[in-house]
Design a protein around this motif. Sequence first.
Motif, PDB file in Angstrom:
ATOM      1  N   ASP A 125      19.064  94.879  26.783  1.00 18.42           N
ATOM      2  CA  ASP A 125      19.487  93.775  27.631  1.00 18.42           C
ATOM      3  C   ASP A 125      20.586  92.984  26.925  1.00 18.42           C
ATOM      4  OD1 ASP A 125      17.642  94.304  29.646  1.00 18.42           O
ATOM      5  OD2 ASP A 125      16.079  93.113  28.662  1.00 18.42           O
ATOM      6  N   SER A 126      21.214  92.100  27.645  1.00 14.42           N
ATOM      7  CA  SER A 126      22.173  91.187  27.039  1.00 14.42           C
ATOM      8  C   SER A 126      21.448  90.255  26.068  1.00 14.42           C
ATOM      9  CB  SER A 126      22.891  90.382  28.121  1.00 14.42           C
ATOM     10  OG  SER A 126      21.946  89.735  28.949  1.00 14.42           O
ATOM     11  N   LEU A 127      22.199  89.459  25.331  1.00 15.99           N
ATOM     12  CA  LEU A 127      21.632  88.640  24.263  1.00 15.99           C
ATOM     13  C   LEU A 127      20.785  87.466  24.769  1.00 15.99           C
ATOM     14  CD1 LEU A 127      24.706  88.478  21.851  1.00 15.99           C
ATOM     15  CD2 LEU A 127      22.827  90.142  21.893  1.00 15.99           C
ATOM     16  N   GLY A 128      21.013  87.036  25.983  1.00 11.24           N
ATOM     17  CA  GLY A 128      20.254  85.900  26.493  1.00 11.24           C
ATOM     18  C   GLY A 128      19.379  86.288  27.669  1.00 11.24           C
ATOM     19  N   PRO A 129      18.461  85.410  28.033  1.00 13.82           N
ATOM     20  CA  PRO A 129      18.150  84.121  27.395  1.00 13.82           C
ATOM     21  C   PRO A 129      17.281  84.290  26.156  1.00 13.82           C
ATOM     22  CG  PRO A 129      16.734  84.449  29.297  1.00 13.82           C
ATOM     23  CD  PRO A 129      17.689  85.613  29.277  1.00 13.82           C
ATOM     24  N   HIS A 130      17.433  83.371  25.219  1.00  8.10           N
ATOM     25  CA  HIS A 130      16.643  83.399  23.988  1.00  8.10           C
ATOM     26  C   HIS A 130      16.814  82.056  23.284  1.00  8.10           C
ATOM     27  CE1 HIS A 130      15.214  84.620  20.002  1.00  8.10           C
ATOM     28  NE2 HIS A 130      14.617  85.614  20.603  1.00  8.10           N
ATOM     29  N   PRO A 131      15.778  81.576  22.607  1.00  9.30           N
ATOM     30  CA  PRO A 131      15.906  80.304  21.881  1.00  9.30           C
ATOM     31  C   PRO A 131      17.040  80.297  20.855  1.00  9.30           C
ATOM     32  CG  PRO A 131      13.595  80.898  22.085  1.00  9.30           C
ATOM     33  CD  PRO A 131      14.373  82.065  22.604  1.00  9.30           C
ATOM     34  N   LEU A 132      17.313  81.445  20.216  1.00 12.97           N
ATOM     35  CA  LEU A 132      18.401  81.487  19.239  1.00 12.97           C
ATOM     36  C   LEU A 132      19.763  81.290  19.904  1.00 12.97           C
ATOM     37  CD1 LEU A 132      17.381  84.366  16.789  1.00 12.97           C
ATOM     38  CD2 LEU A 132      17.128  81.889  16.480  1.00 12.97           C
ATOM     39  N   LEU A 133      19.896  81.755  21.137  1.00 10.25           N
ATOM     40  CA  LEU A 133      21.144  81.542  21.867  1.00 10.25           C
ATOM     41  C   LEU A 133      21.321  80.058  22.176  1.00 10.25           C
ATOM     42  CD1 LEU A 133      23.650  82.587  23.305  1.00 10.25           C
ATOM     43  CD2 LEU A 133      22.217  83.083  25.308  1.00 10.25           C
ATOM     44  N   ALA A 134      20.249  79.409  22.614  1.00 11.47           N
ATOM     45  CA  ALA A 134      20.324  77.964  22.866  1.00 11.47           C
ATOM     46  C   ALA A 134      20.644  77.202  21.582  1.00 11.47           C
ATOM     47  CB  ALA A 134      19.000  77.471  23.461  1.00 11.47           C
ATOM     48  N   GLU A 135      20.104  77.652  20.460  1.00 12.31           N
ATOM     49  CA  GLU A 135      20.394  77.000  19.181  1.00 12.31           C
ATOM     50  C   GLU A 135      21.873  77.152  18.810  1.00 12.31           C
ATOM     51  OE1 GLU A 135      18.991  77.065  14.468  1.00 12.31           O
ATOM     52  OE2 GLU A 135      17.915  78.278  15.959  1.00 12.31           O
ATOM     53  N   ALA A 136      22.422  78.348  19.027  1.00 15.23           N
ATOM     54  CA  ALA A 136      23.842  78.569  18.728  1.00 15.23           C
ATOM     55  C   ALA A 136      24.722  77.692  19.607  1.00 15.23           C
ATOM     56  CB  ALA A 136      24.195  80.041  18.915  1.00 15.23           C
TER      57      ALA A 136
END
Length: 271
Positions: A125-136
């Motif tokens: 899948d693509s990189l999001g959604p994920h907490p690390l993406l929100a952090e970046a």
Amino acid sequence: MSESSNLPVRGRAVRPSGRHRRPVPSQLPPEAPALVLTTLGDASGVIAEIAALIRADNPQIQVRLAGLGEDPKELTAELEAAARERPEDGTAAIVVPLLTGPHPVADRLISMAVATSGVSVTVTDSLGPHPLLAEALHIRLAEKGLARADRVRLLNVSSPVDAIILATVGGENAVSEAQPTAVLLASRLTLPVLVASLDSAPGVAEAAERLRGIGAERIALSPCVVGPEAAPDLASAAAAEIGVDCAGLLGSHELIAALAARAYGSILSAD
């Protein structure tokens, strides 16, 4: 898309769409699948920088790069090369798109490359959604003075802005898929976050109008874009058009590299 999904998202806890990514094992056999990073454009710049970060932290992984230009030939060639170095009955490569969400052009080119190669491949899948993406995204906002970097003092210091527009590329589907990321970012910032598209509807001008309608005067645009999948000035031009400040692109942030490596590791753990 329902009307409610277009409303500003305020901080609240959600699960990140089941993407519980696992770290890469510290040791891998020689026949382990290659990690093939791909995105729109060529394989230089940001994609090469992300690859370098992954190699530094995970020397046990063979990392390959393939840009998606007007055709998928480069990715096809990388998949075929990976297959020649591995047993015929195993998975030759795990393809990780360096995209924060779905993108119709990239998705089509990746599918074409896999089909043309005839190689046993897994596409994540693509990189999001994920907490690390929100952090970046939070970090990129803070770097431009558009968010507090210190979450501990979140309730004691006034925010630099009143609301955030989370800007995507890839059409309306990308907007829908970015909603959980908006919730995660809103939870970090305790601010309204509204998703809009840089290349489709709903656009950033509509998002700004709606946020101003609920009393937000200071708005910032946060590009949920790694980089190569959009024109270099697309986000900044959109922000200037509506008179708001703009955070930097995600680029080769170490958290983006970590997400790509974890996407690879999750496929290994599922086998």
